[in-house]
Design a protein around this motif. Structure first.
Motif, PDB file in Angstrom:
ATOM      1  N   HIS A 201       3.364  31.403  13.828  1.00  0.00           N
ATOM      2  CA  HIS A 201       2.716  32.365  14.726  1.00  0.00           C
ATOM      3  C   HIS A 201       1.546  31.697  15.442  1.00  0.00           C
ATOM      4  CE1 HIS A 201       4.139  36.071  12.169  1.00  0.00           C
ATOM      5  NE2 HIS A 201       5.109  35.224  12.448  1.00  0.00           N
ATOM      6  N   TYR A 206      -3.368  31.514  11.393  1.00  0.00           N
ATOM      7  CA  TYR A 206      -4.402  32.461  11.832  1.00  0.00           C
ATOM      8  C   TYR A 206      -5.760  31.858  11.467  1.00  0.00           C
ATOM      9  CZ  TYR A 206      -0.680  35.731  12.824  1.00  0.00           C
ATOM     10  OH  TYR A 206       0.435  36.317  13.367  1.00  0.00           O
ATOM     11  N   GLN A 209      -9.022  33.863  10.555  1.00  0.00           N
ATOM     12  CA  GLN A 209      -9.273  34.503   9.255  1.00  0.00           C
ATOM     13  C   GLN A 209      -9.787  33.517   8.203  1.00  0.00           C
ATOM     14  OE1 GLN A 209      -9.681  37.418   8.665  1.00  0.00           O
ATOM     15  NE2 GLN A 209      -8.042  38.828   9.190  1.00  0.00           N
ATOM     16  N   PHE A 229       0.540  42.066   4.741  1.00  0.00           N
ATOM     17  CA  PHE A 229       0.676  41.288   5.970  1.00  0.00           C
ATOM     18  C   PHE A 229       0.175  39.865   5.696  1.00  0.00           C
ATOM     19  CE2 PHE A 229      -0.460  45.712   7.038  1.00  0.00           C
ATOM     20  CZ  PHE A 229       0.644  46.120   7.785  1.00  0.00           C
ATOM     21  N   TYR A 231       1.405  36.791   5.865  1.00  0.00           N
ATOM     22  CA  TYR A 231       1.810  35.583   6.591  1.00  0.00           C
ATOM     23  C   TYR A 231       2.032  34.454   5.565  1.00  0.00           C
ATOM     24  CZ  TYR A 231       2.097  32.108  10.325  1.00  0.00           C
ATOM     25  OH  TYR A 231       2.518  31.105  11.160  1.00  0.00           O
ATOM     26  N   PHE A 235      -5.079  34.610   2.164  1.00  0.00           N
ATOM     27  CA  PHE A 235      -5.976  35.419   1.321  1.00  0.00           C
ATOM     28  C   PHE A 235      -5.559  35.321  -0.151  1.00  0.00           C
ATOM     29  CE2 PHE A 235      -6.790  37.583   5.396  1.00  0.00           C
ATOM     30  CZ  PHE A 235      -8.159  37.752   5.335  1.00  0.00           C
ATOM     31  N   ALA A 252       6.758  41.283   6.084  1.00  0.00           N
ATOM     32  CA  ALA A 252       8.108  41.673   6.513  1.00  0.00           C
ATOM     33  C   ALA A 252       9.033  40.460   6.634  1.00  0.00           C
ATOM     34  CB  ALA A 252       8.039  42.398   7.848  1.00  0.00           C
ATOM     35  N   SER A 253       8.465  39.280   6.797  1.00  0.00           N
ATOM     36  CA  SER A 253       9.277  38.095   7.087  1.00  0.00           C
ATOM     37  C   SER A 253       9.513  37.240   5.838  1.00  0.00           C
ATOM     38  CB  SER A 253       8.566  37.262   8.169  1.00  0.00           C
ATOM     39  OG  SER A 253       8.980  35.924   8.104  1.00  0.00           O
ATOM     40  N   VAL A 256       8.104  33.537   6.290  1.00  0.00           N
ATOM     41  CA  VAL A 256       6.690  33.232   6.031  1.00  0.00           C
ATOM     42  C   VAL A 256       6.398  33.303   4.534  1.00  0.00           C
ATOM     43  CG1 VAL A 256       5.999  34.012   8.331  1.00  0.00           C
ATOM     44  CG2 VAL A 256       5.680  35.557   6.399  1.00  0.00           C
ATOM     45  N   ASN A 280       8.503  46.129   4.565  1.00  0.00           N
ATOM     46  CA  ASN A 280       7.668  46.770   5.559  1.00  0.00           C
ATOM     47  C   ASN A 280       6.463  47.363   4.812  1.00  0.00           C
ATOM     48  OD1 ASN A 280       6.448  48.638   7.257  1.00  0.00           O
ATOM     49  ND2 ASN A 280       8.382  49.218   8.211  1.00  0.00           N
ATOM     50  N   VAL A 281       5.271  46.933   5.163  1.00  0.00           N
ATOM     51  CA  VAL A 281       4.077  47.350   4.411  1.00  0.00           C
ATOM     52  C   VAL A 281       3.916  48.873   4.404  1.00  0.00           C
ATOM     53  CG1 VAL A 281       1.543  47.351   4.512  1.00  0.00           C
ATOM     54  CG2 VAL A 281       2.788  45.184   4.512  1.00  0.00           C
ATOM     55  N   PHE A 282       4.247  49.524   5.516  1.00  0.00           N
ATOM     56  CA  PHE A 282       4.125  50.988   5.565  1.00  0.00           C
ATOM     57  C   PHE A 282       4.957  51.630   4.446  1.00  0.00           C
ATOM     58  CE2 PHE A 282       2.832  49.721   9.746  1.00  0.00           C
ATOM     59  CZ  PHE A 282       1.911  50.671  10.165  1.00  0.00           C
ATOM     60  N   PRO A 302      -3.112  43.614   9.382  1.00  0.00           N
ATOM     61  CA  PRO A 302      -1.882  43.853  10.161  1.00  0.00           C
ATOM     62  C   PRO A 302      -1.878  43.106  11.491  1.00  0.00           C
ATOM     63  CG  PRO A 302      -3.372  45.718  10.380  1.00  0.00           C
ATOM     64  CD  PRO A 302      -4.017  44.777   9.385  1.00  0.00           C
ATOM     65  N   PRO A 303      -0.704  43.024  12.118  1.00  0.00           N
ATOM     66  CA  PRO A 303      -0.652  42.483  13.482  1.00  0.00           C
ATOM     67  C   PRO A 303      -1.363  43.449  14.435  1.00  0.00           C
ATOM     68  CG  PRO A 303       1.457  43.461  12.887  1.00  0.00           C
ATOM     69  CD  PRO A 303       0.607  43.495  11.652  1.00  0.00           C
TER      70      PRO A 303
HETATM   71  N1  SAH Z   1      -3.118  37.753   6.831  1.00  0.00           N
HETATM   72  C1  SAH Z   1      -2.475  36.642   7.502  1.00  0.00           C
HETATM   73  C2  SAH Z   1      -2.184  36.912   8.970  1.00  0.00           C
HETATM   74  C3  SAH Z   1      -1.403  38.190   9.214  1.00  0.00           C
HETATM   75  S1  SAH Z   1      -0.527  38.207  10.694  1.00  0.00           S
HETATM   76  C4  SAH Z   1      -3.329  35.396   7.317  1.00  0.00           C
HETATM   77  O1  SAH Z   1      -4.461  35.514   6.854  1.00  0.00           O
HETATM   78  O2  SAH Z   1      -2.845  34.295   7.618  1.00  0.00           O
HETATM   79  C5  SAH Z   1       0.447  39.608  10.539  1.00  0.00           C
HETATM   80  C6  SAH Z   1       1.644  39.462   9.628  1.00  0.00           C
HETATM   81  O3  SAH Z   1       2.202  40.757   9.484  1.00  0.00           O
HETATM   82  C7  SAH Z   1       2.786  38.576  10.116  1.00  0.00           C
HETATM   83  O4  SAH Z   1       3.042  37.605   9.137  1.00  0.00           O
HETATM   84  C8  SAH Z   1       3.997  39.497  10.282  1.00  0.00           C
HETATM   85  O5  SAH Z   1       5.202  38.911   9.813  1.00  0.00           O
HETATM   86  C9  SAH Z   1       3.627  40.643   9.385  1.00  0.00           C
HETATM   87  N2  SAH Z   1       4.134  41.985   9.734  1.00  0.00           N
HETATM   88  C10 SAH Z   1       4.158  42.584  10.935  1.00  0.00           C
HETATM   89  N3  SAH Z   1       4.548  43.871  10.810  1.00  0.00           N
HETATM   90  C11 SAH Z   1       4.782  44.091   9.482  1.00  0.00           C
HETATM   91  C12 SAH Z   1       5.183  45.223   8.705  1.00  0.00           C
HETATM   92  N4  SAH Z   1       5.413  46.402   9.275  1.00  0.00           N
HETATM   93  N5  SAH Z   1       5.281  45.065   7.375  1.00  0.00           N
HETATM   94  C13 SAH Z   1       5.037  43.874   6.783  1.00  0.00           C
HETATM   95  N6  SAH Z   1       4.632  42.785   7.468  1.00  0.00           N
HETATM   96  C14 SAH Z   1       4.509  42.888   8.796  1.00  0.00           C
END
Ligand code: SAH
Length: 397
Positions: A201, A206, A209, A229, A231, A235, A252-253, A256, A280-282, A302-303
Motif C-alpha cells: 500500500h 504506513y 504511523q 486493520f 496491514y 502495532f 481483510a487481506s 498482508v 472484515n473488521v466490522f 481503518p482506511p
Molecule cells: N495499521 C496499519 C495500517 C492500516 S491501513 C499499520 O500501522 O501499518 C488499513 C488496512 O485496513 C489495510 O491493510 C486494508 O487491507 C485493511 N482493511 C480495509 N478495509 C477493511 C475491513 N473492512 N476489514 C478489515 N480490514 C480492512
C-alpha cells in the motif's frame, strides 16, 4: 523575469496567497491562460501585482499549486535542488528518525514541493508525483534526487487515485537504477519490517504511523491486544516485543497477514502469542461482542472512510460503529487507540464521533493522549490541510 502565462485571481484568493497558502481553487481564477497541464504560470492580482509562481492544472479543482512566492526566484533545476536539500536538512533535525531506515523525505506542500512525495526505504527511493506540476518536473526532480541521495534505485508509485483529479494516468515503475527486491528489510527503531515497495500500500508502508506504533509498547505488558486493520502488523509487533500476552492481528487481506507473520519471524517474535485473522473488521467486532470476548488493548486504524465530502455521513457512521463496538470489547481499565486518516474529518469532529460511540457503549472514557502523523509528515503552518492523521488514546473506566 521568467516568461510565463498569467493567472489572475480574486481578492479573496489574493489574501490567501499573501498568507502563503499554496493552492488556488478554480473558483478563484478570474483569467486563465491556455497553457498545458503542469506549465508555469505567474499568479497576479487584478491590478497586475505579482503574487506567486505556480504550476497550472487545468483539469483540477486546485487550478494552481504554488512553487514560490518570490518574484525573483527562478523555477528551474536549482530551485528543486534547494527545496529537496531543505527537506533533507529538516529530517536530520528530527531526532525520532535517527534509528529508522524508512523515512518520508518530502511531504508535498509542507516541504514546499506541492504534489511530490519522496520516501526512502533503506537504499531505495520511492516517489509519487501527485500533481500536474510535480509530473511536469519529474525528470528534473529525479535527476536532483540522484545527485543528492546516491541510492540503488528510484521507483515510482504514482498509482494513487488522486492522480485522476489532476487528469493524470496512474503510473509506476523504475525511474532509475535497479528495481527494488520483492521484499526489502527496513528498521523502524527497535522493530524490523519487510517492505514491498512495488505491490505494498502507498509507497510500501504506513510510515505515518511509525511513532504511534512504538507508543503501544507502553500499554502492552501482559495485555490481550486486538489490532484491527493491522496491514503488515506494525502495532502488534511493538506489542509483542513489549510483552503482550496475546495479539490478534486482523485485516481483510490474507496477503498482508502473511507479511505480518513474516514480520514476527523477522523480529524473533513468532512464539505462538500472535493470531492472524482474515476478516472484515466490522463483522469481526460483532462476532467478538456476541461471544463476550474482552481485550485490554485495542487499535483501530481503518482506511480512509471519507475521501470526499459526499462520503462524510457514511464515513462518520463507519467510525462511530467500529468505535462503539471496540468500547464494548474493552475490559475495565482497557485502552483504545483509535485513528482517522480522513483529512476531511477534522480532529474535533473525530473526537465527537468517538465520544458519541463511548456514550452509546455506556462507557466512561478519558482521553489521555492526542496522536498525529509522524514527524517526517510535517504540517506547514501555512497549509493546515496537511494534517490528515489524528488519533486518540482512550482509557475506559
Ligand atoms: N495499521 C496499519 C495500517 C492500516 S491501513 C499499520 O500501522 O501499518 C488499513 C488496512 O485496513 C489495510 O491493510 C486494508 O487491507 C485493511 N482493511 C480495509 N478495509 C477493511 C475491513 N473492512 N476489514 C478489515 N480490514 C480492512
Amino acid at each position: 523575469m521568467q516568461n510565463s502565462a498569467t493567472v489572475v485571481v480574486t481578492p479573496k484568493a489574493e489574501k490567501s496567497l499573501l498568507r502563503r497558502h499554496p493552492w488556488i481553487f478554480s473558483g478563484a481564477v478570474r483569467q486563465a491562460p491556455a497553457v498545458a497541464a503542469g506549465a508555469m504560470v505567474a499568479v497576479r492580482a487584478a491590478d497586475g501585482r505579482f503574487l506567486a509562481w505556480g504550476a497550472h492544472s487545468p483539469e483540477s479543482q486546485i487550478r494552481v499549486r504554488v512553487w514560490s512566492f518570490e518574484e525573483h526566484e527562478a523555477i528551474d533545476a536549482g530551485f528543486f535542488q534547494r527545496r529537496l536539500a531543505e527537506a533533507l536538512a529538516a529530517r536530520r533535525q528530527m531526532p525520532l528518525l535517527s534509528p529508522c531506515t524508512a523515512v518520508r523525505l518530502v511531504h508535498g506542500e509542507s516541504d514546499g514541493l506541492p504534489g511530490l512525495i519522496v520516501d526512502r526505504y533503506a537504499d531505495f527511493l520511492v516517489c509519487q508525483f501527485l500533481s500536474a506540476g510535480a509530473e511536469h518536473w519529474k525528470a528534473t526532480i529525479v535527476a536532483e534526487l540522484e545527485r543528492l541521495l546516491p541510492c540503488r534505485g528510484i521507483y515510482e508509485r504514482s498509482d494513487a487515485d488522486v492522480r485522476a483529479k489532476e487528469g493524470l494516468p496512474l503510473a509506476s515503475g523504475v525511474l532509475c537504477g535497479m528495481a527494488p527486491p520483492d521484499l526489502l528489510e527496513i528498521r523502524a527503531g527497535e522493530v524490523a519490517l519487510w517492505a514491498d515497495l512495488v505491490r505494498g500500500h502507498k509507497t510500501g508502508l504506513y510510515l505515518d504511523q511509525r511513532e504511534n506504533q512504538a507508543l503501544v509498547a507502553a500499554f502492552s505488558p501482559g495485555a490481550e491486544m486486538l489490532n484491527c486493520f493491522c496491514y503488515t502488523g506494525g502495532f502488534g509487533l511493538w506489542a509483542l516485543r513489549a510483552g503482550a500476552r496475546q495479539v490478534i492481528q486482523a485485516d481483510a487481506s490474507a496477503d498482508v497477514l502473511a507479511l505480518a507473520r513474516r514480520n514476527a519471524q523477522l523480529n524473533g517474535l513468532d512464539d505462538g502469542r500472535a493470531e492472524y485473522v482474515a476478516a472484515n473488521v466490522f463483522e469481526l467486532l460483532r462476532t467478538y461482542r456476541d461471544s463476550r470476548r474482552q481485550f485490554d488493548l485495542i487499535v483501530l486504524d481503518p482506511p480512509k472512510f471519507v475521501a470526499s465530502a459526499a462520503q462524510m455521513d457514511k464515513g462518520c457512521r463507519g467510525y462511530k460503529d467500529i468505535n462503539l463496538l471496540a468500547f464494548k470489547l474493552l475490559r475495565p481499565g482497557g485502552v483504545l487507540l483509535t485513528f482517522s486518516c480522513s483529512g476531511l474529518v477534522a480532529p474535533p469532529l473525530f473526537q465527537k464521533i468517538v465520544a458519541d460511540a463511548a456514550a452509546d457503549a455506556g462507557r466512561t472514557v478519558r482521553v489521555i493522549g492526542h496522536l498525529h502523523q509522524a514527524a517526517d509528515h510535517p504540517v506547514s503552518l501555512n497549509f493546515p490541510e496537511a494534517h490528515y492523521l489524528k488519533g486518540l488514546v482512550c482509557l475506559a473506566a
